[in-house]
Design a protein around this motif. Structure first.
Motif, PDB file in Angstrom:
ATOM      1  N   SER A 158       0.832  -1.208   0.000  1.00 44.06           N
ATOM      2  CA  SER A 158       0.000   0.000   0.000  1.00 44.06           C
ATOM      3  C   SER A 158       0.866   1.257   0.000  1.00 44.06           C
ATOM      4  O   SER A 158       0.561   2.236  -0.698  1.00 44.06           O
ATOM      5  N   ARG A 161       2.400   1.674  -3.526  1.00 42.43           N
ATOM      6  CA  ARG A 161       1.409   2.124  -4.512  1.00 42.43           C
ATOM      7  C   ARG A 161       1.135   3.610  -4.392  1.00 42.43           C
ATOM      8  O   ARG A 161       0.842   4.274  -5.385  1.00 42.43           O
ATOM      9  N   GLU A 162       1.217   4.153  -3.187  1.00 44.00           N
ATOM     10  CA  GLU A 162       0.962   5.578  -2.996  1.00 44.00           C
ATOM     11  C   GLU A 162       2.175   6.452  -3.312  1.00 44.00           C
ATOM     12  O   GLU A 162       2.028   7.573  -3.783  1.00 44.00           O
ATOM     13  N   ARG A 163       3.371   5.936  -3.072  1.00 43.07           N
ATOM     14  CA  ARG A 163       4.571   6.771  -3.203  1.00 43.07           C
ATOM     15  C   ARG A 163       5.169   6.785  -4.599  1.00 43.07           C
ATOM     16  O   ARG A 163       5.842   7.753  -4.975  1.00 43.07           O
ATOM     17  N   THR A 188       0.008   5.906 -12.756  1.00 48.03           N
ATOM     18  CA  THR A 188      -0.651   6.526 -11.620  1.00 48.03           C
ATOM     19  C   THR A 188       0.106   7.766 -11.147  1.00 48.03           C
ATOM     20  O   THR A 188       1.320   7.894 -11.335  1.00 48.03           O
ATOM     21  N   PRO A 190       1.409   9.686  -7.985  1.00 49.55           N
ATOM     22  CA  PRO A 190       1.665   9.479  -6.553  1.00 49.55           C
ATOM     23  C   PRO A 190       1.073  10.596  -5.703  1.00 49.55           C
ATOM     24  O   PRO A 190       0.776  11.692  -6.183  1.00 49.55           O
ATOM     25  N   GLU A 191       0.918  10.323  -4.446  1.00 49.44           N
ATOM     26  CA  GLU A 191       0.357  11.291  -3.508  1.00 49.44           C
ATOM     27  C   GLU A 191       1.238  12.538  -3.457  1.00 49.44           C
ATOM     28  O   GLU A 191       2.460  12.461  -3.357  1.00 49.44           O
ATOM     29  N   ASP A 215      -8.874   3.017  -4.144  1.00 54.80           N
ATOM     30  CA  ASP A 215      -7.436   3.282  -4.213  1.00 54.80           C
ATOM     31  C   ASP A 215      -7.236   4.740  -4.615  1.00 54.80           C
ATOM     32  O   ASP A 215      -7.559   5.134  -5.741  1.00 54.80           O
ATOM     33  N   GLY A 217      -4.641   6.521  -5.509  1.00 53.63           N
ATOM     34  CA  GLY A 217      -3.810   6.723  -6.686  1.00 53.63           C
ATOM     35  C   GLY A 217      -4.557   6.422  -7.972  1.00 53.63           C
ATOM     36  O   GLY A 217      -4.445   7.156  -8.964  1.00 53.63           O
TER      37      GLY A 217
END
Length: 416
Positions: A158, A161-163, A188, A190-191, A215, A217
């Protein structure tokens, strides 16, 4: 060949090392191989590395096994065992990833600030994704891949996937039987990384496109694609189906896109509840996949056939047509979608499709593995064949596709 096993001298003359060409250089495989013909069957078998005399002994033992146990049992015994995945300490190193870097065909142009960037497929604990590495320099890309892998080990999927930006295939499902969808490859966001698009709003306004996605992202990325659809739509992202059902009691969105794998009550129940509140509301589901192959493998049992069309991100909603009104009705949208897919049957098959059809099933398996970044030895282990057999298939693939490098072959496969 005689039913009595020939002498060691005979097999010493029969074993050989295969050669192949890479980058204009003639290279030889380290291991020995032998061709054996018996009872109308002929196979080339890998005998491994070592002295020639040891390879001859293994060839004679294999022929004896064929005489006593039959071809199938002997060949099954001779196949190399699948090697276990390298330990985490090895995959944690940039050198490991340097050999596994790819330039992914359908990510070109998706991130203009990173032209020609490398990608890497990173797998761990049953999950795998292609990650965009943000650089066209091999050493920097390898270090980036190692950093992503360490993040997965220490903080979990997780967090990764965000970074980090990852490749994603999104398929919008316009009809289920026959299955009709438009799909495309996305990267995607990223945050905390702004994407330059600002048409986001709260879901409490009328005429807004809702994306229901757990999700974050994926939600940000899909919203960016919807916002590119001319003349531009205002988008709201909701995290759960329950939130969408609660809000539609007071407001009608223009269009709702639901992830078909939503947690909680799920996409089907959510779609039914939305249509109960607004019977003319256009509601469609979409799926997300780590790559296009997963999309193709996810559907089965569709009696009326399949119509899947790859589109660039800004045209994923192309079947909706133009103009897009804030109060679109489902009957109008359905008519547009039907006309859109019917029009595709008038288009002739492209040269790329005909060329790919010339490949054998084994060659297509090798191309699929090649497109995922596997090196020759890993392909051989996955398919239970020798490395030099992989090289032989690659030569045939190069000839049929009229390419000269592994990268060109992988790109042609991803264009299928």
């Amino acid at each position: 060949m005689s039913k009595q096993s020939p002498s060691i001298g005979y097999w010493t003359r029969r074993v050989f090392r295969n050669s192949y060409t890479r980058g204009g250089r003639l290279l030889r495989v380290r291991g020995w191989s032998v061709k054996i013909q018996h009872q109308g069957r002929r196979h080339t078998v890998s005998l491994g590395a070592g002295p020639r005399i040891e390879a001859a002994r293994r060839a004679r033992a294999l022929f004896r096994a064929i005489l006593t146990r039959g071809w199938d049992a002997a060949i099954a015994q001779s196949r190399p065992r699948i090697a276990p995945a390298p330990p985490a300490a090895v995959r944690d190193q940039a050198r490991y990833w340097s050999r596994r870097l790819l330039v992914r065909r359908y990510t070109e142009g998706l991130r203009p600030a990173h032209p020609g960037e490398f990608s890497a497929r990173i797998e761990h604990d049953g999950e795998g994704h292609y990650f965009a590495l943000g650089t066209a320099t091999r050493t920097d890309a390898a270090r980036r891949a190692a950093t992503i892998y360490r993040t997965i080990l220490t903080a979990g999927w997780s967090a990764a996937r965000e970074r980090f930006p990852r490749e994603l295939t999104v398929a919008v499902l316009w009809a289920m039987d026959p299955l009709a969808c438009t799909y495309g490859t996305l990267v995607t966001t990223p945050e905390g990384n702004p994407d330059g698009l600002s048409r986001r709003t709260e879901p409490t306004r009328e005429g807004v496109v809702w994306i229901v996605e757990a999700d974050p992202g994926v939600g940000r990325t899909l919203a960016s694609c919807v916002e590119r659809h001319p003349p531009g739509l205002t988008v709201a992202i909701l995290a759960a189906a329950e939130e969408a059902l609660r809000l539609t009691s007071d407001v009608r969105p223009a269009l709702v896109l639901l992830n078909r794998d939503l947690p909680g009550i799920g996409a089907s129940a959510c779609a039914e509840g939305l249509r109960t509140r607004h019977p003319d509301l256009p509601v469609f589901t979409y799926g997300t996949y780590s790559d296009s192959d997963r999309l193709f493998l996810s559907f089965g049992g569709v009696r009326a056939g399949y119509i899947l069309r790859r589109r660039p991100p800004g045209l994923l909603l192309e079947p909706l047509g133009l103009p897009l009104a804030p109060t679109m009705r489902m009957v109008q949208v359905s008519q547009r979608i039907r006309r859109y897919f019917q029009s595709l049957f008038d288009a002739p098959a492209g040269d790329e499709t005909r060329t790919m059809a010339q490949l054998t099933p084994r060659e297509q398996e090798i191309l699929e593995a090649l497109s995922k970044g596997y090196v020759d030895k890993e392909i051989a282990q996955r398919l239970g064949i020798s490395a030099w057999t992989v090289h032989g298939h690659l030569r045939s693939i190069f000839d049929k596709l009229q390419v000269h490098t592994r990268t060109e072959a992988a790109v042609r496969y991803l264009q299928k």
